[in-house]
Scaffold this motif. Structure first.
Motif, PDB file in Angstrom:
ATOM      1  N   UNK A   1       6.410  13.928   7.699  1.00 40.74           N
ATOM      2  CA  UNK A   1       7.036  12.717   7.195  1.00 40.74           C
ATOM      3  C   UNK A   1       7.546  11.917   8.383  1.00 40.74           C
ATOM      4  N   UNK A   2       7.989  10.683   8.112  1.00 45.36           N
ATOM      5  CA  UNK A   2       8.515   9.874   9.203  1.00 45.36           C
ATOM      6  C   UNK A   2       8.671   8.429   8.799  1.00 45.36           C
ATOM      7  N   UNK A   3       8.977   7.597   9.780  1.00 44.99           N
ATOM      8  CA  UNK A   3       9.118   6.166   9.549  1.00 44.99           C
ATOM      9  C   UNK A   3       8.030   5.429  10.312  1.00 44.99           C
ATOM     10  N   UNK A   4       7.693   4.235   9.851  1.00 44.12           N
ATOM     11  CA  UNK A   4       6.638   3.463  10.493  1.00 44.12           C
ATOM     12  C   UNK A   4       6.995   1.985  10.465  1.00 44.12           C
ATOM     13  N   UNK A   5       6.386   1.225  11.360  1.00 39.41           N
ATOM     14  CA  UNK A   5       6.624  -0.209  11.434  1.00 39.41           C
ATOM     15  C   UNK A   5       5.580  -0.955  10.624  1.00 39.41           C
ATOM     16  N   UNK A   6       5.990  -2.062  10.045  1.00 38.70           N
ATOM     17  CA  UNK A   6       5.076  -2.879   9.245  1.00 38.70           C
ATOM     18  C   UNK A   6       4.137  -3.662  10.143  1.00 38.70           C
ATOM     19  N   UNK A   7       2.861  -3.587   9.831  1.00 42.09           N
ATOM     20  CA  UNK A   7       1.821  -4.344  10.530  1.00 42.09           C
ATOM     21  C   UNK A   7       0.933  -4.959   9.457  1.00 42.09           C
ATOM     22  N   UNK A   8       1.056  -6.252   9.236  1.00 43.15           N
ATOM     23  CA  UNK A   8       0.380  -6.906   8.119  1.00 43.15           C
ATOM     24  C   UNK A   8      -1.127  -6.691   8.133  1.00 43.15           C
TER      25      UNK A   8
ATOM     26  N   UNK B   1       3.257   3.516  -1.116  1.00 42.63           N
ATOM     27  CA  UNK B   1       3.709   4.395  -0.027  1.00 42.63           C
ATOM     28  C   UNK B   1       3.486   3.780   1.348  1.00 42.63           C
ATOM     29  N   UNK B   2       2.460   2.946   1.482  1.00 42.00           N
ATOM     30  CA  UNK B   2       2.192   2.262   2.750  1.00 42.00           C
ATOM     31  C   UNK B   2       2.351   0.766   2.488  1.00 42.00           C
ATOM     32  N   UNK B   3       3.549   0.275   2.678  1.00 46.09           N
ATOM     33  CA  UNK B   3       3.853  -1.111   2.329  1.00 46.09           C
ATOM     34  C   UNK B   3       4.984  -1.633   3.202  1.00 46.09           C
ATOM     35  N   UNK B   4       5.153  -2.947   3.201  1.00 49.07           N
ATOM     36  CA  UNK B   4       6.255  -3.562   3.950  1.00 49.07           C
ATOM     37  C   UNK B   4       7.586  -3.068   3.410  1.00 49.07           C
TER      38      UNK B   4
ATOM     39  N   UNK C   1      10.478  -0.874   5.494  1.00 50.25           N
ATOM     40  CA  UNK C   1      11.862  -1.335   5.645  1.00 50.25           C
ATOM     41  C   UNK C   1      12.856  -0.367   5.001  1.00 50.25           C
ATOM     42  N   UNK C   2      12.426   0.297   3.927  1.00 54.27           N
ATOM     43  CA  UNK C   2      13.327   1.166   3.170  1.00 54.27           C
ATOM     44  C   UNK C   2      13.564   2.519   3.835  1.00 54.27           C
ATOM     45  N   UNK C   3      12.508   3.160   4.330  1.00 53.88           N
ATOM     46  CA  UNK C   3      12.636   4.550   4.765  1.00 53.88           C
ATOM     47  C   UNK C   3      13.601   4.760   5.930  1.00 53.88           C
ATOM     48  N   UNK C   4      13.666   3.871   6.935  1.00 59.46           N
ATOM     49  CA  UNK C   4      14.695   4.081   7.966  1.00 59.46           C
ATOM     50  C   UNK C   4      16.101   4.098   7.387  1.00 59.46           C
ATOM     51  N   UNK C   5      16.353   3.251   6.382  1.00 57.01           N
ATOM     52  CA  UNK C   5      17.661   3.241   5.729  1.00 57.01           C
ATOM     53  C   UNK C   5      17.912   4.554   4.995  1.00 57.01           C
ATOM     54  N   UNK C   6      16.863   5.056   4.333  1.00 54.68           N
ATOM     55  CA  UNK C   6      17.009   6.308   3.580  1.00 54.68           C
ATOM     56  C   UNK C   6      17.287   7.480   4.514  1.00 54.68           C
TER      57      UNK C   6
ATOM     58  N   UNK D   1       6.407   9.597  14.656  1.00 54.64           N
ATOM     59  CA  UNK D   1       7.051   8.974  13.498  1.00 54.64           C
ATOM     60  C   UNK D   1       8.144   9.890  12.934  1.00 54.64           C
ATOM     61  N   UNK D   2       7.850  11.183  12.916  1.00 52.39           N
ATOM     62  CA  UNK D   2       8.848  12.147  12.454  1.00 52.39           C
ATOM     63  C   UNK D   2      10.009  12.259  13.413  1.00 52.39           C
ATOM     64  N   UNK D   3       9.702  12.233  14.699  1.00 52.34           N
ATOM     65  CA  UNK D   3      10.760  12.327  15.710  1.00 52.34           C
ATOM     66  C   UNK D   3      11.717  11.128  15.604  1.00 52.34           C
ATOM     67  N   UNK D   4      11.149   9.951  15.383  1.00 51.19           N
ATOM     68  CA  UNK D   4      11.969   8.743  15.255  1.00 51.19           C
ATOM     69  C   UNK D   4      12.844   8.807  14.004  1.00 51.19           C
ATOM     70  N   UNK D   5      12.290   9.335  12.919  1.00 47.55           N
ATOM     71  CA  UNK D   5      13.072   9.460  11.688  1.00 47.55           C
ATOM     72  C   UNK D   5      14.234  10.427  11.882  1.00 47.55           C
ATOM     73  N   UNK D   6      13.965  11.564  12.506  1.00 46.49           N
ATOM     74  CA  UNK D   6      15.003  12.572  12.717  1.00 46.49           C
ATOM     75  C   UNK D   6      16.116  12.051  13.621  1.00 46.49           C
TER      76      UNK D   6
END
Length: 301
Positions: free
Chosen positions: A148-155, A222-225, A229-234, A257-262
């Protein structure tokens, strides 16, 4: 096979238990990822069943669970007695937002009368679990998020992913599963080490049989803007002690991505499993189980 009606939808579930000297063992709930099923958690559940009663279930629209509520034809007298609001709620279609899947889980556990438990969730299932942790923190002892992890939005990248995902979901002829070695090709992007042939074939079967609307809908949610935006807050507001496990060579959810989330929360502990990709629990079970048991404070293998 066991089924239970959750929010109008028939969900498949099963228990993995072993006799124990403990009067009551704690419960661990397993959540699978996109287009999969509880099948791939079975070996991990078996390995942990000395210390836990393990609950496996298939997410709505995947594996052996149905995709939408089953509408039962009621008698005219019953229909007449229902208010318009009750009638509309009875036939309401559930969405494929991950928050809805978190509510599915809450309803499932309520029906099974399970109040407090551990959770081990994988990939998209881990995103669902993270949402659940923050909505029902009082119910979760400890959580394990695998890949799991966080990701940046890329349109542009997201648009291309959604387009490709749409093709993948649409083109799933049943005869594909009969082609020799197709399971190897199908799983090659997800793995760094080999896994048993039976596991690969089960993955392919789950993918081919997944409900079309659920498979496509969860790609978009699951893969959306909004999710980016939500998962870093969560992750930032987690209060449940959590272990985030990453595979060193994961191409689906890279370890970074997991390291950044942790790094967003002191409650989240990061663990890298060397030489594995998107399924560390199957690619290197001994290392995965050792790390999980250390976190759960069960040190005996």
């Amino acid at each position: 096979m066991s089924y239970i009606n959750v929010r109008g939808v028939e969900h498949y579930y099963e228990w993995v238990k072993k006799p124990s000297s403990f009067l009551v063992k704690p419960v661990m709930v397993f959540i699978h990822g996109w287009a999969g099923s509880a099948r791939y958690w079975k070996s991990t559940a078996n390995a942990l069943s000395d210390q836990f009663d393990c609950l496996l279930y298939d997410l709505r629209g995947f594996g052996r669970s149905c995709g939408q509520p089953t509408i039962v034809q009621a008698s005219e007298s019953v229909v007449e007695s229902q208010s318009p609001q009750a009638e509309s709620e009875a036939i309401k279609e559930l969405t494929y937002e991950l928050e809805e899947y978190a509510e599915d889980l809450a309803a499932l556990l309520d029906k099974l009368q399970i109040q407090r438990f551990y959770i081990n969730a994988h990939s998209t299932g881990a995103s669902i679990a993270t949402l659940f942790f923050n909505r029902y923190p009082q119910r979760v002892e400890r959580g394990i998020l695998t890949c799991s992890g966080i990701f940046e939005y890329d349109e542009k990248a997201f648009a291309a992913f959604h387009k490709f995902g749409g093709y993948v979901v649409k083109f799933r002829p049943k005869w594909l599963g009969k082609i020799p070695f197709v399971d190897r090709m199908f799983m090659s992007r997800f793995l760094h080490k080999s896994i048993p042939n039976s596991e690969r074939q089960a993955f392919l079967q789950d993918f081919l049989e997944a409900d079309y609307d659920a498979a496509l809908g969860t790609i978009f949610t699951s893969v959306s803007k909004a999710q980016a935006e939500l998962m870093p807050q969560e992750f930032s507001k987690l209060t449940v002690p959590t272990l985030l496990v990453a595979g060193e060579y994961d191409k689906i959810i890279p370890a970074e991505m997991g390291r950044q989330a942790a790094a967003l929360n002191d409650k989240v502990e990061f663990a890298l499993i060397p030489g594995t990709a998107h399924f560390p629990m199957l690619e290197d079970p001994p290392t995965y189980l050792r790390r999980v048991k250390e976190f759960l404070q069960f040190t005996k293998l």
